[in-house]
Enzyme design. Sequence first.
Site, PDB file in Angstrom:
ATOM      1  N   HIS A  19      19.629  40.708  15.933  1.00 48.18           N
ATOM      2  CA  HIS A  19      20.328  39.991  17.004  1.00 48.18           C
ATOM      3  C   HIS A  19      19.386  39.618  18.162  1.00 48.18           C
ATOM      4  O   HIS A  19      19.553  38.566  18.772  1.00 48.18           O
ATOM      5  CB  HIS A  19      21.540  40.804  17.476  1.00 48.18           C
ATOM      6  CG  HIS A  19      22.603  40.915  16.405  1.00 48.18           C
ATOM      7  ND1 HIS A  19      23.503  41.950  16.333  1.00 48.18           N
ATOM      8  CD2 HIS A  19      22.874  40.117  15.333  1.00 48.18           C
ATOM      9  CE1 HIS A  19      24.298  41.771  15.278  1.00 48.18           C
ATOM     10  NE2 HIS A  19      23.925  40.671  14.657  1.00 48.18           N
ATOM     11  N   HIS A  42      26.381  34.845   5.818  1.00 50.63           N
ATOM     12  CA  HIS A  42      27.010  36.152   5.594  1.00 50.63           C
ATOM     13  C   HIS A  42      27.471  36.655   6.960  1.00 50.63           C
ATOM     14  O   HIS A  42      26.759  37.398   7.631  1.00 50.63           O
ATOM     15  CB  HIS A  42      26.021  37.137   4.965  1.00 50.63           C
ATOM     16  CG  HIS A  42      25.591  36.726   3.584  1.00 50.63           C
ATOM     17  ND1 HIS A  42      24.761  35.661   3.360  1.00 50.63           N
ATOM     18  CD2 HIS A  42      25.893  37.246   2.368  1.00 50.63           C
ATOM     19  CE1 HIS A  42      24.573  35.527   2.051  1.00 50.63           C
ATOM     20  NE2 HIS A  42      25.247  36.485   1.430  1.00 50.63           N
ATOM     21  N   SER A 125      27.005  38.446  14.568  1.00 54.53           N
ATOM     22  CA  SER A 125      26.258  37.187  14.681  1.00 54.53           C
ATOM     23  C   SER A 125      27.150  35.978  15.013  1.00 54.53           C
ATOM     24  O   SER A 125      26.744  35.138  15.828  1.00 54.53           O
ATOM     25  CB  SER A 125      25.426  36.940  13.419  1.00 54.53           C
ATOM     26  OG  SER A 125      26.206  37.089  12.261  1.00 54.53           O
ATOM     27  N   GLU A 145      32.072  33.938   4.821  1.00 57.52           N
ATOM     28  CA  GLU A 145      32.326  35.364   4.627  1.00 57.52           C
ATOM     29  C   GLU A 145      33.197  35.506   3.379  1.00 57.52           C
ATOM     30  O   GLU A 145      34.317  35.009   3.332  1.00 57.52           O
ATOM     31  CB  GLU A 145      33.002  35.995   5.862  1.00 57.52           C
ATOM     32  CG  GLU A 145      33.451  37.429   5.685  1.00 57.52           C
ATOM     33  CD  GLU A 145      32.371  38.390   5.164  1.00 57.52           C
ATOM     34  OE1 GLU A 145      31.277  38.476   5.752  1.00 57.52           O
ATOM     35  OE2 GLU A 145      32.643  39.065   4.139  1.00 57.52           O
ATOM     36  N   ASP A 173      31.265  31.844  -1.048  1.00 57.06           N
ATOM     37  CA  ASP A 173      29.947  32.424  -1.277  1.00 57.06           C
ATOM     38  C   ASP A 173      28.921  31.640  -0.436  1.00 57.06           C
ATOM     39  O   ASP A 173      28.708  30.443  -0.672  1.00 57.06           O
ATOM     40  CB  ASP A 173      29.631  32.289  -2.771  1.00 57.06           C
ATOM     41  CG  ASP A 173      28.324  32.958  -3.148  1.00 57.06           C
ATOM     42  OD1 ASP A 173      27.407  32.998  -2.302  1.00 57.06           O
ATOM     43  OD2 ASP A 173      28.234  33.429  -4.280  1.00 57.06           O
ATOM     44  N   GLY A 174      28.319  32.297   0.532  1.00 57.33           N
ATOM     45  CA  GLY A 174      27.378  31.618   1.431  1.00 57.33           C
ATOM     46  C   GLY A 174      26.120  31.151   0.724  1.00 57.33           C
ATOM     47  O   GLY A 174      25.532  30.132   1.100  1.00 57.33           O
ATOM     48  N   ASP A 194      22.042  36.730   6.154  1.00 58.41           N
ATOM     49  CA  ASP A 194      22.055  38.167   6.442  1.00 58.41           C
ATOM     50  C   ASP A 194      22.950  38.914   5.441  1.00 58.41           C
ATOM     51  O   ASP A 194      23.997  39.451   5.809  1.00 58.41           O
ATOM     52  CB  ASP A 194      22.575  38.341   7.894  1.00 58.41           C
ATOM     53  CG  ASP A 194      22.692  39.792   8.298  1.00 58.41           C
ATOM     54  OD1 ASP A 194      21.920  40.634   7.795  1.00 58.41           O
ATOM     55  OD2 ASP A 194      23.578  40.097   9.127  1.00 58.41           O
TER      56      ASP A 194
HETATM   57  N1  SAM Z   1      25.696  38.634   9.956  1.00 57.35           N
HETATM   58  C1  SAM Z   1      26.600  39.681  10.417  1.00 57.35           C
HETATM   59  C2  SAM Z   1      26.183  40.109  11.808  1.00 57.35           C
HETATM   60  O1  SAM Z   1      24.986  40.069  12.134  1.00 57.35           O
HETATM   61  O2  SAM Z   1      27.059  40.468  12.592  1.00 57.35           O
HETATM   62  C3  SAM Z   1      26.642  40.856   9.470  1.00 57.35           C
HETATM   63  C4  SAM Z   1      26.827  40.494   8.038  1.00 57.35           C
HETATM   64  S1  SAM Z   1      26.861  41.830   6.913  1.00 57.35           S
HETATM   65  C5  SAM Z   1      25.233  42.422   6.902  1.00 57.35           C
HETATM   66  C6  SAM Z   1      26.962  40.988   5.371  1.00 57.35           C
HETATM   67  C7  SAM Z   1      28.329  40.336   5.116  1.00 57.35           C
HETATM   68  O3  SAM Z   1      28.223  39.462   3.998  1.00 57.35           O
HETATM   69  C8  SAM Z   1      29.433  41.331   4.757  1.00 57.35           C
HETATM   70  O4  SAM Z   1      30.509  41.156   5.650  1.00 57.35           O
HETATM   71  C9  SAM Z   1      29.840  40.945   3.325  1.00 57.35           C
HETATM   72  O5  SAM Z   1      31.230  41.084   3.096  1.00 57.35           O
HETATM   73  C10 SAM Z   1      29.435  39.496   3.250  1.00 57.35           C
HETATM   74  N2  SAM Z   1      29.094  38.967   1.928  1.00 57.35           N
HETATM   75  C11 SAM Z   1      28.591  39.626   0.839  1.00 57.35           C
HETATM   76  N3  SAM Z   1      28.271  38.745  -0.128  1.00 57.35           N
HETATM   77  C12 SAM Z   1      28.572  37.497   0.350  1.00 57.35           C
HETATM   78  C13 SAM Z   1      28.408  36.178  -0.155  1.00 57.35           C
HETATM   79  N4  SAM Z   1      27.885  35.972  -1.379  1.00 57.35           N
HETATM   80  N5  SAM Z   1      28.764  35.137   0.624  1.00 57.35           N
HETATM   81  C14 SAM Z   1      29.276  35.332   1.865  1.00 57.35           C
HETATM   82  N6  SAM Z   1      29.458  36.568   2.402  1.00 57.35           N
HETATM   83  C15 SAM Z   1      29.092  37.632   1.664  1.00 57.35           C
END
Ligand code: SAM
Length: 321
Positions: A19, A42, A125, A145, A173-174, A194
């Site tokens: 961050h 993500h 984020s 997400e 899916d990101g 992330d």
């Molecule tokens: N970026 C956030 C922050 O800094 O506050 C934290 C994100 S966390 C590390 C990762 C997130 O990605 C989780 O909430 C998870 O559910 C989600 N996730 C996992 N695989 C994913 C995908 N293929 N596409 C989108 N989101 C996904």
Amino acid sequence: MFSYRHAFHAGNHADVLKHTTLIAVLRHMVQKDTALHVFDTHAGAGLYRLDGDYAQTSGEAVDGYLRLALQKNEAPTRMVQGQAAIKIESKKPAEAVPLAPALLDYLNLIASFNPGGGHKVYPGSPFIINHLLQGRERDRLKLFELHPTDAKTLSANVAQLNAGRLITVLQEDGFEGLRKFLPPPSRRALVLCDPSYEMKTDYARVTAMMTDAVNRFATGTYMVWYPIIPRPEAHDLPRKLKTLANRESRPWLNATLTVKSSKLGTDDEGEVVRPGLPASGVFVINPPHTLKATLTAALSQATKLLAQGKHKAFEVESGGH
Ligand code: SAM
């Protein structure tokens, strides 16, 4: 389905690195008026409660964000109760040193989510990005997400902002979803990637997504967070990103923060190593030219403040300029 929930980890040392870097990158990018597209592949839930059930389970913010907040010489929080509060009190420094500008910026931004004082709310984020885009109506923020619960919470949190067209939440899916938005019409974009790396395949998916994205839109700024753990895929990821950036002749920066040994049990110096993530990194393609100096000052200080034993380190490496 996934078991990773960021709420357990909100405000930990990895979030401090990620961050602080995100804020520094975006602060630089919003200096230009041209519309900016930001993609968070993500996104997580958007907002976290540091006094909530999830955060209490491991209390990771106590050894991350809250240590820095204390250094800012604020009153020890009463929001984090029980053991965590005792730990914070006992770690209060005798004399606080002035914090590096990027760390102060990070702390002030989080403080703005706690207008009544204390440390109850920790922004993820999406909310950090939105905060920095305030007043810029032509910008767009796309949040991916995949987890149904987190996507629902994120949508509810975002709805409260009344941000209209500025923010879109996509329960997709990101890794896959990013490509349809690149290149963006304004030709200015920041991509934050992330993942939780819960699945081993995430490492290869990051490289594939980044290769595709840089091919589609070479001048975008890309920021990837990764864990530093004894696993070949994790070790290889920054190396692969470096190869990608060099092959495409793009400048890059790799910053790492280590707060303890990766050895479990007792380390080489005889210190007991607590479980948990020992280190992490951020890899940025097309970073702002100011980022290296900004992060060097911030991380040299953060590594001392966040160290959980004698074993600590930071590195800010760059190339391709
Ligand atoms: N970026 C956030 C922050 O800094 O506050 C934290 C994100 S966390 C590390 C990762 C997130 O990605 C989780 O909430 C998870 O559910 C989600 N996730 C996992 N695989 C994913 C995908 N293929 N596409 C989108 N989101 C996904």
